[in-house]
Design an enzyme around this catalytic site. Structure first.
Site, PDB file in Angstrom:
ATOM      1  N   ASP A 281       2.444   2.370   4.316  1.00  0.00           N
ATOM      2  CA  ASP A 281       2.828   3.749   4.001  1.00  0.00           C
ATOM      3  C   ASP A 281       2.112   4.692   4.962  1.00  0.00           C
ATOM      4  OD1 ASP A 281       4.411   2.931   1.865  1.00  0.00           O
ATOM      5  OD2 ASP A 281       2.686   2.872   0.519  1.00  0.00           O
TER       6      ASP A 281
ATOM      7  N   HIS B 276      -0.385  -1.878   2.421  1.00  0.00           N
ATOM      8  CA  HIS B 276      -0.218  -2.823   1.293  1.00  0.00           C
ATOM      9  C   HIS B 276       0.208  -4.154   1.923  1.00  0.00           C
ATOM     10  CE1 HIS B 276       0.742   0.163  -2.105  1.00  0.00           C
ATOM     11  NE2 HIS B 276       1.074   0.913  -1.073  1.00  0.00           N
TER      12      HIS B 276
ATOM     13  N   GLU C 291       4.084  -3.698   3.506  1.00  0.00           N
ATOM     14  CA  GLU C 291       4.444  -2.278   3.558  1.00  0.00           C
ATOM     15  C   GLU C 291       3.277  -1.467   4.100  1.00  0.00           C
ATOM     16  OE1 GLU C 291       5.475  -0.865  -0.365  1.00  0.00           O
ATOM     17  OE2 GLU C 291       5.326   1.236   0.190  1.00  0.00           O
TER      18      GLU C 291
ATOM     19  N   GLU D 296       2.865   9.365   2.253  1.00  0.00           N
ATOM     20  CA  GLU D 296       3.477   9.606   0.944  1.00  0.00           C
ATOM     21  C   GLU D 296       2.895  10.933   0.495  1.00  0.00           C
ATOM     22  OE1 GLU D 296       4.675   6.060  -1.569  1.00  0.00           O
ATOM     23  OE2 GLU D 296       2.580   5.688  -1.126  1.00  0.00           O
TER      24      GLU D 296
END
Ligand SMILES: *[C@@H]1O[C@H](CO)[C@@H](O)[C@H](O)[C@H]1NC(C)=O
Length: 458
Positions: free
Chosen positions: A232, A246, A230, A235
């Protein structure tokens, strides 16, 4: 999430399609994006979005009887995962009416709480589609990704997230033929939290051990989780923002069970890195950079640019750095630099940044243990799906993003202060009751060569 209705029963006789419901026509809202070349010319792609399967009405293939209501599967239709997958159909979505999802031009608005005709919907998660049945795959090594965002209507406790996950391009129909719905109906989700609240994983319902959430009337968790790398990109709410790679020790979407899912006390024993290596300007010591009226002024729209720099400066290199910059009112704003003693004054994410930050903050560096930026770059090179969502947080009230967390830490403990929201803020019951009309707007999505997606003039 939609409660039982008799409105559609006249169509029931026509439902012969396995596991795809036809009571509501599925029409993906158009969300065109642009692909840009090094020379700076951009061309439009006819992309659209689809709603994640978890939000959709799940009913019997032969009638409008629910297979799932509130936070429970129907025991008759769903005695086990395989039977449930053959008995039940995911239906089309009324995007604005039921889910508060509206597209106009190149903008997508996601409303937080929507009181639809059959249900009260909370948040949404959508994916960008290249065609009616395939997700748009982004391969961003040595490239950049940009979008405009309006977070002015996102208070403490909410998270407008725009991110990449390594889902299957077809939503899993190829690897798991019992999944007939596929990307068109938003199947195949995974992320580094290895979420257990996914109703169908690998072509089977997650009914084994399914338990309703104690705090969320629409959600539950099953025995299996769904894991994958993942990235991001974003966020955020109007108070705090983070970008965070991640990684996992496995590639592609993988169903987990037991220790591999990394639940609870086993957080650092799972196959994915749940903490990630985040860059949140406030957490990195600049408390005047991001927020209402600050350098990046969250009272109005701005552009977020993320650059995936490789060791060789070519598409085949190893990911070595993830850079961030902003553009607002025509002015480029370089990301803030770390003001934390012991962390080099950098404004980007590199393996060195992650190691220094985790050491100073006394955080577990599972990011590095599971491969760090090179592993993230592997997924970014293979191709990832874009998710656009808005959500509230039943596990930690979003305090990890916008407040002092852990809440027992003093706000001058290095790494604990992440934003100015109160440690008592962000309880889903409060935000759903007091800020239901919150929303986020994502627009003007572009990707391409580094430096090609934004203008430096003005
Ligand atoms: C925060 O960032 C802004 C913009 O880069 C800069 O002008 C300011 O000096 C920084 N503040 C601190 C405390 O580093």
């Amino acid at each position: 999430m939609i409660s039982k209705t008799t409105l559609f029963s006249i169509f029931a006789a026509g439902v012969s399609a396995q596991q795809v419901g036809t009571l509501t026509t599925e029409t993906h809202p158009a969300l065109p994006i642009q692909s840009c070349s090094a020379a700076g010319t951009c061309s439009s792609l006819s992309t659209s979005v689809t709603l994640d399967a978890n939000w959709r009405w799940l009913h019997s293939t032969s009638s409008s009887t629910n297979c799932y209501t509130g936070n429970a599967f129907d025991a008759t239709y769903c005695p086990d995962g395989a039977t449930c997958a053959s008995n039940c159909a995911l239906d089309g979505a009324d995007y604005p009416g039921t889910y508060g999802v509206t597209a106009a031009g190149n903008a997508l608005t996601l409303k937080f709480v929507t009181n639809g005709p059959y249900s009260k919907n909370i948040g949404s998660r959508t994916y960008l589609m290249a065609s009616d049945s395939k997700y748009q795959m982004f391969k961003l090594l040595n490239k950049e990704f940009s979008f405009d965002v309006d977070v002015s209507n996102l208070p403490c406790g909410l998270n407008g997230a725009l991110y990449l996950i390594e889902m299957d391009e077809d939503g899993g129909t190829g690897r798991f033929p019992t999944n007939k719905a596929g990307a068109k109906y938003g199947t195949g989700y995974c992320d580094t939290q290895c979420p257990h609240d996914i109703k169908f994983i690998n072509g089977e319902a997650n009914v084994d051990g399914w338990t309703g959430s104690p705090t969320d009337v629409n959600s539950g968790t099953g025995k299996y989780g769904s894991c994958c790398h993942e990235m991001d990109l974003w966020e955020a709410n109007s108070i705090s923002a983070a970008y965070t790679p991640h990684v996992c020790s496995v590639d592609g979407q993988v169903r987990c069970e037991g220790t591999d899912c990394g639940d609870g006390d086993l957080r650092y024993s799972g196959i994915c890195d749940k903490d990630g290596c985040d860059f949140n300007s406030y957490r990195m010591g600049n408390k005047t950079f991001y927020g209402p009226g600050l350098t990046v002024d969250t009272k109005k729209k701005f552009t977020v640019v993320t650059q995936f720099v490789t060791s060789t400066g070519t598409d085949s290199g190893t990911l070595s750095e993830i850079r961030r910059l902003y553009v607002q009112d025509g002015v480029v704003i370089q990301n803030s630099v770390s003001e934390i003693p012991g962390v080099t004054e950098s404004s980007s994410i590199s393996d060195d940044f992650c190691t220094e930050q985790k050491t100073v903050f006394n955080d577990n560096n599972q990011f590095s243990k599971l491969g760090g930026l090179a592993a993230m770059g592997g997924a970014i090179g293979r191709g990832m799906v874009l998710a656009l969502s808005v959500w509230d947080d039943h596990s930690a009230n979003m305090l990890w993003l916008d407040s002092t967390y852990p809440t027992t830490a003093s706000s001058d403990t290095l790494g604990a202060a992440r934003g100015t929201c109160a440690t008592t803020s962000g309880d889903p019951a409060d935000v759903e009751a007091n800020s239901p009309d919150s929303s986020v707007i994502y627009s003007n999505i572009k990707f391409g060569a580094i430096g090609s997606t934004y203008s430096t003039t003005g």
